[in-house]
Design an enzyme around this catalytic site. Structure first.
Site, PDB file in Angstrom:
ATOM      1  N   TYR A  71      32.524 -24.013 -11.084  1.00 35.93           N
ATOM      2  CA  TYR A  71      31.561 -23.328  -9.990  1.00 35.93           C
ATOM      3  C   TYR A  71      30.077 -23.084 -11.242  1.00 35.93           C
ATOM      4  CZ  TYR A  71      29.416 -19.621  -7.323  1.00 35.93           C
ATOM      5  OH  TYR A  71      28.701 -18.695  -6.421  1.00 35.93           O
ATOM      6  N   LYS A 109      26.372 -24.243 -10.555  1.00 40.68           N
ATOM      7  CA  LYS A 109      25.371 -23.396 -10.253  1.00 40.68           C
ATOM      8  C   LYS A 109      24.328 -23.751 -11.430  1.00 40.68           C
ATOM      9  CE  LYS A 109      26.625 -21.488  -6.503  1.00 40.68           C
ATOM     10  NZ  LYS A 109      25.877 -21.460  -5.291  1.00 40.68           N
TER      11      LYS A 109
HETATM   12  P1  NAP Z   1      30.548 -17.058   2.047  1.00 40.28           P
HETATM   13  O1  NAP Z   1      30.682 -15.739   2.653  1.00 40.28           O
HETATM   14  O2  NAP Z   1      31.964 -17.690   1.641  1.00 40.28           O
HETATM   15  O3  NAP Z   1      29.820 -18.132   3.029  1.00 40.28           O
HETATM   16  C1  NAP Z   1      29.609 -19.536   2.524  1.00 40.28           C
HETATM   17  C2  NAP Z   1      28.879 -20.359   3.642  1.00 40.28           C
HETATM   18  O4  NAP Z   1      28.755 -21.569   3.282  1.00 40.28           O
HETATM   19  C3  NAP Z   1      29.924 -20.276   4.967  1.00 40.28           C
HETATM   20  O5  NAP Z   1      29.149 -20.165   5.991  1.00 40.28           O
HETATM   21  C4  NAP Z   1      30.482 -21.566   4.907  1.00 40.28           C
HETATM   22  O6  NAP Z   1      30.646 -22.288   6.069  1.00 40.28           O
HETATM   23  C5  NAP Z   1      29.095 -22.423   4.017  1.00 40.28           C
HETATM   24  N1  NAP Z   1      29.641 -23.588   3.755  1.00 40.28           N
HETATM   25  C6  NAP Z   1      30.522 -23.824   2.669  1.00 40.28           C
HETATM   26  N2  NAP Z   1      30.720 -25.236   2.433  1.00 40.28           N
HETATM   27  C7  NAP Z   1      29.911 -25.849   3.359  1.00 40.28           C
HETATM   28  C8  NAP Z   1      29.528 -27.159   3.453  1.00 40.28           C
HETATM   29  N3  NAP Z   1      30.036 -28.324   2.867  1.00 40.28           N
HETATM   30  N4  NAP Z   1      28.683 -27.236   4.523  1.00 40.28           N
HETATM   31  C9  NAP Z   1      28.131 -26.468   5.216  1.00 40.28           C
HETATM   32  N5  NAP Z   1      28.383 -25.097   4.909  1.00 40.28           N
HETATM   33  C10 NAP Z   1      29.294 -24.826   4.303  1.00 40.28           C
HETATM   34  O7  NAP Z   1      29.711 -17.084   0.574  1.00 40.28           O
HETATM   35  P2  NAP Z   1      28.589 -16.048   0.120  1.00 40.28           P
HETATM   36  O8  NAP Z   1      29.279 -15.058  -0.762  1.00 40.28           O
HETATM   37  O9  NAP Z   1      27.854 -15.604   1.144  1.00 40.28           O
HETATM   38  O10 NAP Z   1      27.817 -17.187  -0.640  1.00 40.28           O
HETATM   39  C11 NAP Z   1      26.747 -17.743  -0.319  1.00 40.28           C
HETATM   40  C12 NAP Z   1      26.038 -18.437  -1.325  1.00 40.28           C
HETATM   41  O11 NAP Z   1      25.827 -17.592  -2.410  1.00 40.28           O
HETATM   42  C13 NAP Z   1      27.005 -19.461  -2.195  1.00 40.28           C
HETATM   43  O12 NAP Z   1      26.019 -20.575  -2.465  1.00 40.28           O
HETATM   44  C14 NAP Z   1      27.359 -18.740  -3.240  1.00 40.28           C
HETATM   45  O13 NAP Z   1      28.093 -19.645  -4.368  1.00 40.28           O
HETATM   46  C15 NAP Z   1      26.244 -17.753  -3.422  1.00 40.28           C
HETATM   47  N6  NAP Z   1      26.919 -16.717  -4.456  1.00 40.28           N
HETATM   48  C16 NAP Z   1      27.686 -15.848  -3.924  1.00 40.28           C
HETATM   49  C17 NAP Z   1      27.906 -14.664  -4.567  1.00 40.28           C
HETATM   50  C18 NAP Z   1      28.875 -13.658  -4.216  1.00 40.28           C
HETATM   51  O14 NAP Z   1      29.311 -12.660  -5.031  1.00 40.28           O
HETATM   52  N7  NAP Z   1      29.002 -13.449  -2.994  1.00 40.28           N
HETATM   53  C19 NAP Z   1      27.567 -14.564  -6.037  1.00 40.28           C
HETATM   54  C20 NAP Z   1      26.678 -15.526  -6.523  1.00 40.28           C
HETATM   55  C21 NAP Z   1      26.259 -16.622  -5.770  1.00 40.28           C
HETATM   56  P3  NAP Z   1      32.068 -21.797   6.919  1.00 40.28           P
HETATM   57  O15 NAP Z   1      31.845 -20.334   7.585  1.00 40.28           O
HETATM   58  O16 NAP Z   1      32.430 -22.876   7.847  1.00 40.28           O
HETATM   59  O17 NAP Z   1      33.225 -21.735   5.818  1.00 40.28           O
END
Ligand code: NAP
Length: 243
Positions: A154, A158
């Site tokens: 990861y 990133k």
């Molecule tokens: P999340 O709730 O798990 O949502 C991820 C989303 O991405 C879901 O809608 C998922 O679709 C979609 N997705 C995953 N793989 C995909 C693919 N191959 N094609 C199309 N869609 C795909 O995650 P989140 O926490 O909102 O994170 C969103 C972004 O922020 C990510 O890039 C994550 O790495 C980044 N981020 C998050 C955090 C945190 O603390 N939450 C911190 C730093 C960065 P499905 O609904 O179908 O699974």
């Protein structure tokens, strides 16, 4: 603030992507959600956005599939007329210690988080260049800035997103296309719900987790004309963890 702009948001049906979609829509942007969730989930997300009075569509697409990304962006351009804003938000984790990490989990994370951004930027790029306007926002992570144990795949993906952001920013700057990244810290979504958050609170100077809306506010800044002279930047939304 975003009235009449057309925004493509990957992973826009839940978590941070859904918050960005709703915030953009509340400011007048039309929204194309690009996701690979079930039609029911995508349909519900689309409906919530439409209720804010803008146009919304949900497109089924795995961002690791370059041909599908091309096809979906073509369909979006036909349906919406053009794309103004691209938010590369889709992402996954497959955490493990490096010696235990399966090669398939390394590949899956790089393919989704990094190559997915490449696929979507490439699919939208000509559209932006042609009209000499575009805002690309890539969701990175503090894991890509400081590295986190258990996240070799990861963190690498990133950090790669940040390199990609800076290279694309330089390539497209003369065409009036801005490309920036957001590096969230610990944000309350499904992705972090399994984590022992109390253990992390000690390392967060602001002593609280972030919300998807905190990230959405930074995305609005980068999508709007407030940031027209900013490109290649990484904005941390992390309560100070990576200071
Ligand atoms: P999340 O709730 O798990 O949502 C991820 C989303 O991405 C879901 O809608 C998922 O679709 C979609 N997705 C995953 N793989 C995909 C693919 N191959 N094609 C199309 N869609 C795909 O995650 P989140 O926490 O909102 O994170 C969103 C972004 O922020 C990510 O890039 C994550 O790495 C980044 N981020 C998050 C955090 C945190 O603390 N939450 C911190 C730093 C960065 P499905 O609904 O179908 O699974």
């Amino acid at each position: 603030m975003l009235k009449g702009k057309n925004a493509v948001i990957t992973g826009g049906s839940r978590g941070i992507g859904a918050a960005i979609a709703k915030k953009f829509a509340s400011l007048g942007a039309n929204i194309a959600i690009v996701d690979y969730c079930s039609p029911e989930v995508a349909g519900a997300a689309k409906q919530e956005i439409e209720e804010l009075g803008v146009k919304a569509e949900a497109y089924f697409c795995d961002v690791t599939d370059s041909e599908k990304c091309k096809e979906v962006v073509k369909n979006i351009c036909e349906e919406f007329g053009t794309v103004d804003i691209l938010v590369n938000n889709a992402g996954i984790t497959r955490d493990n210690l490096i010696v235990m990490m399966e090669e398939s989990d390394f590949d899956a994370v790089i393919n989704t988080n990094l190559k997915g951004c490449f696929n979507m930027i490439k699919a939208c790029g000509r559209n932006f260049i042609k009209k000499k306007y575009g805002k690309i926002i890539n969701i990175s992570s503090i894991s890509g800035l400081i590295g986190l144990p258990g996240q070799a795949n990861y963190s690498a993906s990133k950090a790669g997103v940040i390199g990609l952001t800076k290279a694309v920013a330089k390539e497209l700057a003369a065409k009036n296309v801005c490309c920036n990244a957001i590096a969230p810290g610990f944000i309350m979504t499904d992705m972090t719900k399994e984590l022992d958050t109390d253990a992390y609170l000690a390392s967060i100077p602001m002593k609280k987790l972030g919300t998807p809306e905190d990230v959405a506010k930074a995305a609005v800044f980068l999508a709007s004309d407030m940031s027209d002279y900013i490109t290649g930047e990484v904005i941390r939304v992390d309560g100070g963890i990576a200071i």
